[in-house]
Design a protein around this motif. Structure first.
Motif, PDB file in Angstrom:
ATOM      1  N   SER A 228      48.704  38.024  39.258  1.00 39.21           N
ATOM      2  CA  SER A 228      48.150  38.364  37.940  1.00 39.21           C
ATOM      3  C   SER A 228      47.032  39.399  38.044  1.00 39.21           C
ATOM      4  O   SER A 228      46.912  40.289  37.194  1.00 39.21           O
ATOM      5  CB  SER A 228      47.638  37.095  37.239  1.00 39.21           C
ATOM      6  N   ALA A 241      44.049  35.533  34.844  1.00 42.10           N
ATOM      7  CA  ALA A 241      44.044  35.368  36.301  1.00 42.10           C
ATOM      8  C   ALA A 241      42.911  34.422  36.676  1.00 42.10           C
ATOM      9  O   ALA A 241      41.797  34.537  36.170  1.00 42.10           O
ATOM     10  CB  ALA A 241      43.862  36.716  36.994  1.00 42.10           C
ATOM     11  N   THR A 248      49.568  31.240  36.016  1.00 42.58           N
ATOM     12  CA  THR A 248      50.554  31.877  35.148  1.00 42.58           C
ATOM     13  C   THR A 248      51.819  31.028  35.101  1.00 42.58           C
ATOM     14  O   THR A 248      52.396  30.727  36.136  1.00 42.58           O
ATOM     15  CB  THR A 248      50.926  33.283  35.676  1.00 42.58           C
ATOM     16  N   ASP A 267      55.004  39.768  35.377  1.00 44.89           N
ATOM     17  CA  ASP A 267      54.311  38.769  36.197  1.00 44.89           C
ATOM     18  C   ASP A 267      55.026  37.447  36.001  1.00 44.89           C
ATOM     19  O   ASP A 267      55.305  37.039  34.862  1.00 44.89           O
ATOM     20  CB  ASP A 267      52.849  38.666  35.749  1.00 44.89           C
TER      21      ASP A 267
END
Length: 410
Positions: A228, A241, A248, A267
């Motif tokens: 992230s 993050a 995530t 991501d």
């Protein structure tokens, strides 16, 4: 306890952590050394389990390890070790036991009877973290589905305390009927969640079709490798993050333009050793971003003492997804932490560079030139990463979308 007090169907969260930052729930960690594992490996596994516990909101205060030829089918570990743990718990405000191995419903019930505290396993813990981290309807549905799939085979063991004392005539009481009812309700709930997930996935497929025509790059890697953070610096966005596991859950996709060449960067959820099968199944739709990508950036935490094992875990998961053969650039992140851990501050700069070069040369050889070393937080070597990434993307455009040559700049 009445049979009608079955609450799993209303709130499927598997752990009821209610800690605060100043008063976290205290836990003990329990692992076993088998003929297939070493003491060093189990210690590393328990380190990761402690990090998982911290992410969930618990504080690991003590570890217990037992060497066994095979797990005990009734209690996972031996009776003597359980008695040792029970003596340790006496008079302490420890309320949770976490096993690194997956437990059956019967094992959980038997262990809790002996220890007198709540007992969970690694899968249970990961599911709890996922439940807390889920933000979108898609992630919440995926986690809830995984929780019910985890619960279903454990219903019988969890019902052993209901109306069945001893054996023989008269012991097959109402508990047996109730468990069948609950089993049917859980199966119905699983079917409903799968249907709901398919509807959500149809919407996601429409979104992916709208993005066709662009080269798609997916960030993959072990959890907490820095994906992230790298996503933020490459796409100049603000993806969440944090220095915790599974920060995530939902796939985030951003359009990035470098040297007039646009591409999509996604991501994805981090992988982990012993990632619960139910989670892999439930999150397959999320991992479609990995399957449908044109290229992977495999982010590695080079500062982790067992980063090579983490690479293997990610590669095994990619193989399960049928994505291991995709063009991949191995991105060794956290180079700043690696240097802090391995180099004396008084080490001459030329020796430091020589040692780093040896490491880079080794991995360039092992990956046939597809490796790069960076620090996303310090933004070191990011320009080199962008250039390497751009070269791959241009080659992929020429191969898959040759009519879009207006993107290319030399």
């Amino acid at each position: 306890m009445q049979c009608t007090n079955f609450v799993w169907l209303k709130e499927p969260a598997l752990i009821d952590f209610q800690p605060t930052a100043s008063h976290p729930e205290k836990a003990i960690l329990i692992g076993i050394i088998t003929p297939e594992t070493t003491e060093a490996q189990v210690n590393e596994y328990l380190n990761e389990l402690a990090f998982l516990a911290e992410t969930a909101g618990a504080q690991a205060v003590r570890r217990f390890v037992q060497k066994l030829p095979h797990p005990d089918p009734r209690t996972m570990i031996g009776k003597g070790k359980l008695e040792e743990i029970k003596r340790y718990l006496n008079g302490k405000d420890i309320t949770l036991a976490i096993f690194d191995e997956e437990l059956s419903g019967t094992q959980i019930t038997n262990i809790e009877k002996i220890l007198g505290i709540k007992t969970i396993d690694r899968t249970d813990l990961i599911l709890d973290i996922f439940a807390k981290r889920a933000r979108t309807a898609r992630a919440k549905t995926q986690v809830e589905l995984a929780q019910y799939q985890y619960l279903l085979p454990r219903l019988k063991g969890m019902w052993t305390h209901l109306g069945r004392h001893g054996g023989g005539i008269g012991t097959r009481g109402p508990g047996e009927t109730e468990i069948e009812t609950d089993r049917r309700l859980v199966k119905d709930k699983i079917a409903l969640l799968r249907k709901r997930l398919k509807e959500i996935e149809k919407q996601a497929q429409v979104q992916r079709k709208e993005r066709s025509g662009y080269i798609r790059v997916a960030l993959v890697g072990y959890t907490n490798a820095g994906k992230s953070t790298l996503m933020n610096v490459l796409s100049k966005s603000e993806v969440f993050a944090e220095n915790k596991l599974f920060a995530t859950l939902d796939t985030t996709t951003r359009k990035v333009v470098y040297r007039q060449t646009p591409f999509l960067l996604s991501d994805t959820v981090g992988f982990i050793r012993k990632l619960p099968h139910h989670l892999v199944e439930s999150f397959k739709s999320t991992l479609d971003e990995v399957r449908e990508s044109d290229m992977l950036l495999h982010v590695v935490d080079i500062s982790h003492p067992h980063y090579e094992e983490q690479i293997e875990v990610v590669n095994r998961t990619l193989q399960e997804l049928g994505s291991l053969e995709k063009p991949t650039l191995l991105v060794f992140n956290k180079l700043d932490l690696y240097e802090q851990q391995h180099f004396d501050p008084f080490l001459p700069a030329e020796i430091r560079q020589e040692l780093l070069q040896q490491l880079k040369t080794e991995w360039q050889h092992r990956t046939h030139g597809h490796a790069i070393f960076i620090s996303a937080t310090e933004k070191r070597n990011l320009e080199e990463l962008r250039e390497r990434l751009w070269e791959h993307i241009v080659a992929l455009y020429r191969q898959r979308y040759p009519y879009q040559t207006e993107f290319f700049t030399v």
